[in-house]
Scaffold this motif. Structure first.
Motif, mmCIF file in Angstrom:
data_model
loop_
_atom_site.group_PDB
_atom_site.id
_atom_site.type_symbol
_atom_site.label_atom_id
_atom_site.label_comp_id
_atom_site.label_asym_id
_atom_site.label_seq_id
_atom_site.Cartn_x
_atom_site.Cartn_y
_atom_site.Cartn_z
ATOM 1 N N ASP A 157 37.212 33.670 44.151
ATOM 2 C CA ASP A 157 37.110 32.739 43.032
ATOM 3 C C ASP A 157 37.352 31.318 43.538
ATOM 4 O OD1 ASP A 157 37.660 31.170 40.684
ATOM 5 O OD2 ASP A 157 37.950 33.047 39.598
ATOM 6 N N PRO A 158 36.408 30.394 43.295
ATOM 7 C CA PRO A 158 36.589 29.025 43.808
ATOM 8 C C PRO A 158 37.738 28.275 43.163
ATOM 9 C CG PRO A 158 34.662 29.146 42.372
ATOM 10 C CD PRO A 158 35.129 30.558 42.577
ATOM 11 N N VAL A 159 38.215 28.718 42.012
ATOM 12 C CA VAL A 159 39.288 28.010 41.306
ATOM 13 C C VAL A 159 40.645 28.631 41.622
ATOM 14 C CG1 VAL A 159 40.172 27.322 39.052
ATOM 15 C CG2 VAL A 159 37.705 27.316 39.487
ATOM 16 N N THR A 160 40.761 29.945 41.440
ATOM 17 C CA THR A 160 42.057 30.612 41.605
ATOM 18 C C THR A 160 42.270 31.174 43.010
ATOM 19 O OG1 THR A 160 41.159 32.735 40.842
ATOM 20 C CG2 THR A 160 42.033 31.226 39.172
ATOM 21 N N GLY A 161 41.187 31.318 43.793
ATOM 22 C CA GLY A 161 41.317 31.910 45.113
ATOM 23 C C GLY A 161 41.492 33.413 45.090
ATOM 24 N N THR A 162 41.246 34.066 43.956
ATOM 25 C CA THR A 162 41.397 35.517 43.832
ATOM 26 C C THR A 162 40.241 36.220 44.535
ATOM 27 O OG1 THR A 162 42.497 35.215 41.705
ATOM 28 C CG2 THR A 162 41.685 37.413 42.221
ATOM 29 N N SER A 163 40.554 37.237 45.300
ATOM 30 C CA SER A 163 39.545 38.021 46.007
ATOM 31 C C SER A 163 39.102 39.192 45.143
ATOM 32 C CB SER A 163 40.104 38.525 47.338
ATOM 33 O OG SER A 163 39.290 39.536 47.888
ATOM 34 N N THR A 164 37.783 39.362 44.997
ATOM 35 C CA THR A 164 37.287 40.504 44.221
ATOM 36 C C THR A 164 37.607 41.819 44.916
ATOM 37 O OG1 THR A 164 35.109 40.328 45.283
ATOM 38 C CG2 THR A 164 35.434 39.148 43.205
ATOM 39 N N LEU A 165 37.684 41.808 46.236
ATOM 40 C CA LEU A 165 38.030 43.039 46.953
ATOM 41 C C LEU A 165 39.464 43.444 46.642
ATOM 42 C CD1 LEU A 165 36.728 45.017 48.957
ATOM 43 C CD2 LEU A 165 37.784 43.711 50.799
ATOM 44 N N ASP A 166 40.377 42.468 46.601
ATOM 45 C CA ASP A 166 41.759 42.780 46.239
ATOM 46 C C ASP A 166 41.842 43.296 44.807
ATOM 47 O OD1 ASP A 166 42.538 41.992 48.713
ATOM 48 O OD2 ASP A 166 43.311 40.047 48.118
ATOM 49 N N ALA A 167 41.170 42.593 43.870
ATOM 50 C CA ALA A 167 41.213 43.014 42.471
ATOM 51 C C ALA A 167 40.578 44.386 42.277
ATOM 52 C CB ALA A 167 40.518 41.973 41.600
ATOM 53 N N THR A 168 39.515 44.687 43.036
ATOM 54 C CA THR A 168 38.855 45.989 42.940
ATOM 55 C C THR A 168 39.798 47.116 43.338
ATOM 56 O OG1 THR A 168 36.657 45.057 43.336
ATOM 57 C CG2 THR A 168 36.975 47.384 43.855
ATOM 58 N N PHE A 169 40.509 46.943 44.433
ATOM 59 C CA PHE A 169 41.388 48.004 44.910
ATOM 60 C C PHE A 169 42.608 48.156 44.004
ATOM 61 C CE2 PHE A 169 38.711 48.254 48.421
ATOM 62 C CZ PHE A 169 39.072 49.327 49.210
ATOM 63 N N ARG A 170 43.124 47.066 43.462
ATOM 64 C CA ARG A 170 44.288 47.199 42.585
ATOM 65 C C ARG A 170 43.907 47.889 41.279
ATOM 66 N NH1 ARG A 170 45.458 41.428 44.444
ATOM 67 N NH2 ARG A 170 46.899 41.733 46.170
ATOM 68 N N ALA A 171 42.722 47.548 40.720
ATOM 69 C CA ALA A 171 42.274 48.222 39.504
ATOM 70 C C ALA A 171 42.003 49.700 39.775
ATOM 71 C CB ALA A 171 41.021 47.541 38.956
ATOM 72 N N ALA A 172 41.389 49.995 40.914
ATOM 73 C CA ALA A 172 41.117 51.395 41.252
ATOM 74 C C ALA A 172 42.409 52.174 41.448
ATOM 75 C CB ALA A 172 40.256 51.463 42.509
ATOM 76 N N ALA A 173 43.395 51.555 42.083
ATOM 77 C CA ALA A 173 44.681 52.232 42.268
ATOM 78 C C ALA A 173 45.344 52.524 40.934
ATOM 79 C CB ALA A 173 45.595 51.373 43.148
ATOM 80 N N GLY A 174 45.221 51.594 39.960
ATOM 81 C CA GLY A 174 45.774 51.847 38.639
ATOM 82 C C GLY A 174 45.096 53.014 37.946
ATOM 83 N N LEU A 175 43.767 53.101 38.058
ATOM 84 C CA LEU A 175 43.045 54.225 37.458
ATOM 85 C C LEU A 175 43.448 55.542 38.103
ATOM 86 C CD1 LEU A 175 39.464 52.681 37.154
ATOM 87 C CD2 LEU A 175 40.928 53.391 35.270
ATOM 88 N N VAL A 176 43.514 55.558 39.432
ATOM 89 C CA VAL A 176 43.866 56.790 40.138
ATOM 90 C C VAL A 176 45.255 57.262 39.732
ATOM 91 C CG1 VAL A 176 44.397 57.735 42.407
ATOM 92 C CG2 VAL A 176 42.323 56.385 42.080
ATOM 93 N N ARG A 177 46.192 56.355 39.698
ATOM 94 C CA ARG A 177 47.570 56.744 39.361
ATOM 95 C C ARG A 177 47.669 57.231 37.920
ATOM 96 N NH1 ARG A 177 52.630 53.570 41.658
ATOM 97 N NH2 ARG A 177 51.975 54.869 43.396
ATOM 98 N N ALA A 178 46.937 56.604 36.987
ATOM 99 C CA ALA A 178 47.000 57.021 35.586
ATOM 100 C C ALA A 178 46.477 58.445 35.416
ATOM 101 C CB ALA A 178 46.210 56.053 34.717
ATOM 102 N N TYR A 179 45.362 58.783 36.056
ATOM 103 C CA TYR A 179 44.799 60.123 35.900
ATOM 104 C C TYR A 179 45.616 61.169 36.655
ATOM 105 C CZ TYR A 179 40.632 58.733 33.334
ATOM 106 O OH TYR A 179 39.778 58.279 32.362
ATOM 107 N N LEU A 180 46.165 60.797 37.805
ATOM 108 C CA LEU A 180 47.015 61.754 38.504
ATOM 109 C C LEU A 180 48.292 62.031 37.723
ATOM 110 C CD1 LEU A 180 46.748 60.581 42.235
ATOM 111 C CD2 LEU A 180 45.705 62.590 41.187
ATOM 112 N N ARG A 181 48.748 61.050 36.961
ATOM 113 C CA ARG A 181 49.962 61.242 36.167
ATOM 114 C C ARG A 181 49.744 62.281 35.074
ATOM 115 N NH1 ARG A 181 50.590 56.240 34.600
ATOM 116 N NH2 ARG A 181 51.610 55.596 36.543
#
Length: 446
Positions: A266-290
């Motif tokens: 992101d040119p404004v916040t400097g957020t990486s889509t790769l980082d956001a992708t993996f964090r969102a995926a980790a949240g989904l994985v953990r929710a379903y495994l729970r």
């Protein structure tokens, strides 16, 4: 005079912070054998300069200036055997951690003979921060922090061992190896499910009648049914035995498909889509495994990596290890796009495609998934709008076209029967998943 301990520790930290920055190659190996220390070089330089000044000026009394450093050199000569047989062994704890967690490195230095102080020189890999360093008589201890997810090389530590007088030193290198840093999962508690569930016992209510706990209605008593399930009010009204009907409880199969074709910052916040992708995926994985569901993972981009759906909280680490190779040190491996292996997408499994929708090749992947009749949910990771300078009319027009193109992509996905949700920065993943709870996710048709 020897340097104080805080000064040496500060110097080691400074060398680490000013060391290798590209992370592409390790530093050159340290020189072998014994070599002069800083004290010997300083005193020897003073003596040589005094002798040279006496020869140039022709004044014998200048030779007296060389006496003091030579005396100090003589006094600093060690009385016993100098250190030899130098070895160093590094112990890292833990080797697997999450972002922001502390990693402790302890290096045990072993040698023969009499030794003075230890002076460590630290060269860190990328994604690692040095917080503290301590050097004792026979050990060096480092406190590191894992800053970003990925598989990182911790780096190396070159330990200089001085003799008792500080005149000579020997260097030994300790390779710290690699660590696996997992992304911090986004908070998620909602687990939408598809219309059809596999015939495995679980916690999700199915449309089929079975041995669950959720009542779906009453029906006439059939021979063999449990008498404790008799619904007495309905039995009294109808004059015949009526029993409760329960919905069967089944488990869900979920596959999280990660788009690692590109990494957009992101040119404004400097957020990486790769980082956001993996964090969102980790949240989904953990929710379903729970909820004791079976979860698998597929990453597309470069070599296609996948893991067959499984269950259990320990399975989360196996899933994370599967995709950590996407980022090793600072490399982002994305050379091409391969076909999806059939075992990676079981029939009827709910597929979450976490993508920034920035690479057109992801639509080929969606076409493959949709062609297998799997229910699909696209979790869009925002990339941020391009920055347009004030007064730039052409840039403003290009920005409008860029936004229209992204709206058209979302519309085409929705029209093809694919649910699209947006995961906004700073919002919980449950907020994006909530609309999917209104109805079960429909599958495609072959």
């Amino acid at each position: 005079m020897a340097e104080p301990e805080p000064a040496r520790a500060a110097a080691a930290v400074l060398r680490a912070l000013e060391g290798r920055r590209d992370g592409s190659e390790p530093p050159p190996p340290p020189p072998a054998g014994r070599r002069p220390g800083e004290r010997a070089l300083r005193l020897g330089t003073l003596a040589v300069v005094a002798l040279a000044a006496a020869l140039v000026t022709g004044r014998p009394w200048v030779l007296a200036l060389a006496v003091a450093p030579l005396v100090l050199l003589a006094l600093a000569l060690p009385g016993g055997p100098r250190p030899d047989g130098l070895t160093a062994e590094a112990e890292v704890e833990p080797r697997r951690c999450f972002e922001g967690e502390r990693v402790t490195v302890r290096i045990a230095v072993d040698h023969a003979g009499e030794a003075g102080r230890l002076d460590p020189g630290v060269t860190l890999g990328h994604g690692i921060r040095l917080d503290r360093i301590e050097a004792g008589p026979h050990h060096v201890e480092l406190a590191l922090t894992a800053r970003r997810w990925g598989r990182w090389s911790l780096g190396t530590v070159d330990v200089d061992l001085y003799d008792r007088g500080g005149l000579a030193r020997r260097t030994v290198r300790a390779d710290l190896g690699e660590i696996s840093v997992f992304p911090v999962p986004e908070h998620a508690g909602l687990t939408p499910i598809p219309v059809r569930l596999p015939q495995r016992l679980g916690e999700h209510t199915s449309a089929q009648r079975g041995e669950g706990v959720e009542v779906t209605g009453v029906h006439p008593y059939a021979r063999g049914e449990r008498q404790r399930r008799i619904h007495w009010p309905a039995t009294t009204r109808r004059g015949a035995l009526q029993v409760h009907g329960f919905a069967a409880e089944r488990t869900a199969e979920t596959v999280v498909l990660l788009d690692v074709l590109t990494d957009v910052v992101d040119p404004v916040t400097g957020t990486s889509t790769l980082d956001a992708t993996f964090r969102a995926a980790a949240g989904l994985v953990r929710a379903y495994l729970r909820t004791h569901d079976r979860v698998g993972v597929v990453s597309v981009g470069g070599a296609t990596r996948w893991l067959r759906p499984g269950s259990g909280q320990g399975y989360f680490h196996r899933i994370a290890e599967t995709v950590l190779e996407v980022r090793k040190d600072r490399g982002h491996r994305s050379e091409g796009l391969g076909p999806l292996p059939p075992p990676a997408l079981p029939a009827g499994a709910l597929v979450y495609v976490v993508t920034p929708l920035s690479d057109g090749r992801i639509f080929d992947v969606l076409h493959q998934v949709r062609g297998r009749a799997n229910p699909v949910v696209v979790v869009e990771i925002p990339t941020g709008d391009p920055v347009v300078d004030p007064g730039d009319t052409e840039g403003a027009l290009a920005l409008r076209l860029w936004r229209a193109d992204r709206d058209a992509m979302r519309f085409s996905l929705v029209e093809s029967g694919i649910a699209v949700i947006a995961h906004r920065p700073g919002e919980t993943l449950d907020l994006a998943l909530a609309p999917l709870l209104r109805t079960r996710v429909q599958g495609g048709s072959r």
